[in-house]
Design an enzyme around this catalytic site. Structure first.
Site, PDB file in Angstrom:
ATOM      1  N   GLU A  35       0.856  -1.185   0.000  1.00 60.80           N
ATOM      2  CA  GLU A  35       0.000   0.000   0.000  1.00 60.80           C
ATOM      3  C   GLU A  35       0.893   1.236   0.000  1.00 60.80           C
ATOM      4  O   GLU A  35       1.915   1.273   0.688  1.00 60.80           O
ATOM      5  CB  GLU A  35      -0.916  -0.003   1.222  1.00 60.80           C
ATOM      6  N   ASP A  56       5.379   2.718  -3.479  1.00 61.01           N
ATOM      7  CA  ASP A  56       4.808   2.715  -4.826  1.00 61.01           C
ATOM      8  C   ASP A  56       5.118   1.375  -5.483  1.00 61.01           C
ATOM      9  O   ASP A  56       6.287   1.020  -5.683  1.00 61.01           O
ATOM     10  CB  ASP A  56       5.436   3.869  -5.623  1.00 61.01           C
ATOM     11  N   ILE A  57       4.080   0.619  -5.830  1.00 55.25           N
ATOM     12  CA  ILE A  57       4.288  -0.722  -6.376  1.00 55.25           C
ATOM     13  C   ILE A  57       5.076  -0.692  -7.679  1.00 55.25           C
ATOM     14  O   ILE A  57       5.792  -1.647  -8.008  1.00 55.25           O
ATOM     15  CB  ILE A  57       2.938  -1.452  -6.575  1.00 55.25           C
ATOM     16  N   CYS A  77      -9.464   3.230  -8.296  1.00 55.09           N
ATOM     17  CA  CYS A  77     -10.622   3.256  -9.189  1.00 55.09           C
ATOM     18  C   CYS A  77     -11.054   4.653  -9.629  1.00 55.09           C
ATOM     19  O   CYS A  77     -11.959   4.790 -10.453  1.00 55.09           O
ATOM     20  CB  CYS A  77     -11.805   2.573  -8.504  1.00 55.09           C
TER      21      CYS A  77
END
Length: 323
Positions: A35, A56-57, A77
């Site tokens: 997260e 940050d993925i 989303c």
């Protein structure tokens, strides 16, 4: 593959405060999560486990992400939401659906679950179809469906699209859980037994006193043209409208059924069907508590999906090699 105790391992992405993971943790062994918002991750750690990595993925090397049996997650989303700017995959957040796909491609779990707003399968259905096409090429059979939380004993109208991909070598197609017909839950049933919001119950305090009751009644009767929804109460004998992250900015959009105030965080969690055992840390800012709740997956929906997935995986002989 499951361990000797029959536990399938899970890694979670875009985990937020972990409402989906909280619904999955009784059926699966969650070993890693990610997260970017540290406040949400703080609550995740307090309620689920310290296996969450903040960051940050897109900047975390794939070799630092463990391979697990299952991957779950809901990429941001906002860019697919009808109440947002509708940038879709061209938006900074919208493009993260492809980051999720890259992780699936690299880690090759036996199955995955993907969640997003219904705008993805309506206004942005081309993106959805391309995602499914890519997952198919990667060796997954994808089932997808729009589920409304109010059909799973949740006191809220909350539509979300879910994709479940199963590796083709497992030989089955995921079957979504059946709706709980004739088992709707009202707002009164969800929050009516809560005590006064004086802080004696976890995450249940009313700190919002503006505008005045007179202002509330005026705006309800005379909506302003610059207000998206104005002010509205959740109906005692019906279901709440969709709770969104916007609660953190303007609680006036969703007022208590009979009191002149916004809903408390605990009332929002109840309307999301989240058990009272889930508690936001006291030092987590209220704005982040509301935002994390509005961004989450309704607990009963997540629980139904987890139970169905575990049951269907257990019915398959696991004599399957990794790709």
């Amino acid at each position: 593959m499951p361990d000797v105790n029959g536990n399938y391992t899970v890694s979670s992405f875009f985990s937020g405060a972990g409402l989906l993971d909280y619904a999955f943790m009784d059926s699966f062994k969650i070993v890693w999560a990610n997260e970017i918002v540290k406040q949400a991750a703080q609550s995740y750690c307090a309620n689920i486990g310290n296996h969450i990595r903040v960051g940050d993925i897109t900047r975390i090397p794939l070799n630092e992400i463990p391979s697990t049996d299952v991957i779950i997650g809901g990429p941001p989303c906002q860019d697919y939401s009808s109440s947002g700017k509708n940038k879709g995959e061209k938006g900074e957040r919208g493009k993260l659906v492809w980051a999720y796909l890259r992780i699936i491609k690299a880690k090759k779990p036996i199955c995955f679950l993907f969640e997003n707003v219904v705008g993805l399968c309506r206004k942005h259905k081309e993106t959805l179809h391309r995602l499914i096409e890519q997952f198919d090429k990667m060796g997954y059979t994808v089932s997808w469906k729009v589920l409304n939380a109010n059909q799973f004993e949740v006191a809220q109208h909350r539509e979300r699209v879910f994709l479940v991909g199963v590796r083709k070598d497992l030989g089955f197609v995921f079957q979504f859980p059946e709706n709980l017909k004739n088992k709707t839950k009202t707002v009164r049933e969800a929050i009516g037994d809560l005590p006064a919001p004086d802080g004696s119950f976890s995450n249940h305090i009313a700190t919002w006193t503006s505008p005045t009751p007179e202002r509330i009644y005026d705006v309800m009767k005379n909506p302003r043209p610059n207000q998206f929804r104005g002010m509205r109460r959740v109906p005692w004998e019906g279901v709440s409208p969709t709770l969104t992250a916007h609660l953190s900015k303007d609680g006036r959009e969703t007022l208590h059924s009979s009191e002149d105030r916004r809903l408390t965080v605990r009332e929002c969690l109840r309307i999301m069907s989240v058990p009272d055992s889930y508690v936001y840390p006291e030092n987590m800012p209220l704005t982040h508590q509301y935002k994390a709740t509005g961004n989450g997956v309704a607990y009963n929906v997540g629980k139904a999906l987890a139970t169905a997935l575990k049951s269907q995986l257990n019915a398959v002989p696991m004599q399957i090699s990794m790709f």
